[in-house]
Design a protein around this motif. Structure first.
Motif, PDB file in Angstrom:
ATOM      1  N   GLU A  63       9.785  -4.034   0.127  1.00 36.71           N
ATOM      2  CA  GLU A  63       8.685  -3.685   1.023  1.00 36.71           C
ATOM      3  C   GLU A  63       9.139  -2.684   2.079  1.00 36.71           C
ATOM      4  O   GLU A  63       8.431  -1.736   2.392  1.00 36.71           O
ATOM      5  N   ILE A  64      10.339  -2.871   2.593  1.00 33.58           N
ATOM      6  CA  ILE A  64      10.879  -1.935   3.585  1.00 33.58           C
ATOM      7  C   ILE A  64      11.036  -0.547   2.958  1.00 33.58           C
ATOM      8  O   ILE A  64      10.667   0.465   3.554  1.00 33.58           O
ATOM      9  N   LEU A  65      11.565  -0.488   1.742  1.00 34.20           N
ATOM     10  CA  LEU A  65      11.725   0.797   1.064  1.00 34.20           C
ATOM     11  C   LEU A  65      10.381   1.463   0.793  1.00 34.20           C
ATOM     12  O   LEU A  65      10.238   2.677   0.956  1.00 34.20           O
ATOM     13  N   ALA A  66       9.395   0.673   0.395  1.00 29.44           N
ATOM     14  CA  ALA A  66       8.064   1.236   0.139  1.00 29.44           C
ATOM     15  C   ALA A  66       7.457   1.807   1.418  1.00 29.44           C
ATOM     16  O   ALA A  66       6.828   2.867   1.396  1.00 29.44           O
ATOM     17  N   GLU A  67       7.660   1.125   2.543  1.00 33.19           N
ATOM     18  CA  GLU A  67       7.152   1.631   3.815  1.00 33.19           C
ATOM     19  C   GLU A  67       7.845   2.930   4.200  1.00 33.19           C
ATOM     20  O   GLU A  67       7.196   3.870   4.683  1.00 33.19           O
ATOM     21  N   ILE A  68       9.134   3.010   3.992  1.00 28.58           N
ATOM     22  CA  ILE A  68       9.870   4.242   4.299  1.00 28.58           C
ATOM     23  C   ILE A  68       9.362   5.380   3.431  1.00 28.58           C
ATOM     24  O   ILE A  68       9.104   6.488   3.919  1.00 28.58           O
ATOM     25  N   GLU A  69       9.194   5.114   2.128  1.00 34.43           N
ATOM     26  CA  GLU A  69       8.707   6.155   1.227  1.00 34.43           C
ATOM     27  C   GLU A  69       7.307   6.615   1.610  1.00 34.43           C
ATOM     28  O   GLU A  69       6.997   7.802   1.555  1.00 34.43           O
ATOM     29  N   LEU A  70       6.466   5.692   1.985  1.00 32.65           N
ATOM     30  CA  LEU A  70       5.077   6.021   2.278  1.00 32.65           C
ATOM     31  C   LEU A  70       4.905   6.742   3.610  1.00 32.65           C
ATOM     32  O   LEU A  70       4.179   7.733   3.698  1.00 32.65           O
ATOM     33  N   PHE A  71       5.597   6.281   4.645  1.00 31.80           N
ATOM     34  CA  PHE A  71       5.328   6.797   5.983  1.00 31.80           C
ATOM     35  C   PHE A  71       6.315   7.847   6.485  1.00 31.80           C
ATOM     36  O   PHE A  71       6.006   8.584   7.410  1.00 31.80           O
ATOM     37  N   TYR A  72       7.510   7.913   5.906  1.00 30.25           N
ATOM     38  CA  TYR A  72       8.517   8.807   6.467  1.00 30.25           C
ATOM     39  C   TYR A  72       8.921   9.951   5.544  1.00 30.25           C
ATOM     40  O   TYR A  72       9.696  10.806   5.965  1.00 30.25           O
ATOM     41  N   LEU A  73       8.465   9.947   4.311  1.00 29.17           N
ATOM     42  CA  LEU A  73       8.816  11.024   3.396  1.00 29.17           C
ATOM     43  C   LEU A  73       7.625  11.945   3.165  1.00 29.17           C
ATOM     44  O   LEU A  73       6.482  11.501   3.128  1.00 29.17           O
ATOM     45  N   LEU A  74       7.932  13.206   2.978  1.00 27.99           N
ATOM     46  CA  LEU A  74       6.890  14.170   2.625  1.00 27.99           C
ATOM     47  C   LEU A  74       6.575  14.034   1.138  1.00 27.99           C
ATOM     48  O   LEU A  74       7.403  13.547   0.356  1.00 27.99           O
TER      49      LEU A  74
END
Length: 97
Positions: free
Chosen positions: A30-41
């Protein structure tokens, strides 16, 4: 503080998620999914080197055999779920049901 902000409230309870491996894995996912969704272009999310389509991992054969035997002894192996996968795993481990 980071864990609390990401939804991990284990510091507030007596129950620890580390006792339950699937929960710990899902929390990290879940943490990785949040990083991918909100912090990556968007173009970064398509980088195959960062996000491969297939992830390989190593499983110790002896420990896997022990776990399968434990599941068989506890009656957890005899379910109607993943029958073909179970059969293939037994063949790979050279085990009989």
């Amino acid at each position: 503080m980071y864990l609390f902000l990401t939804g991990d409230s284990s510091a507030l309870t007596n129950w620890t998620y580390t006792d339950n491996a699937p929960i710990a894995i899902l929390i990290k996912a879940e943490i990785l999914a949040e990083i991918e969704l909100f912090y990556l272009l968007p173009h970064q999310r398509r980088w195959g080197k960062w996000f491969p389509e297939i992830i390989y991992y190593y499983a110790n054969v002896d420990k896997t055999r022990e776990k399968v035997k434990e599941m068989m002894d506890n009656g957890e192996w005899d379910s109607n779920e993943f029958t073909e996968l179970k059969k293939a795993l037994l063949e790979k481990l050279n085990m009989d049901k």
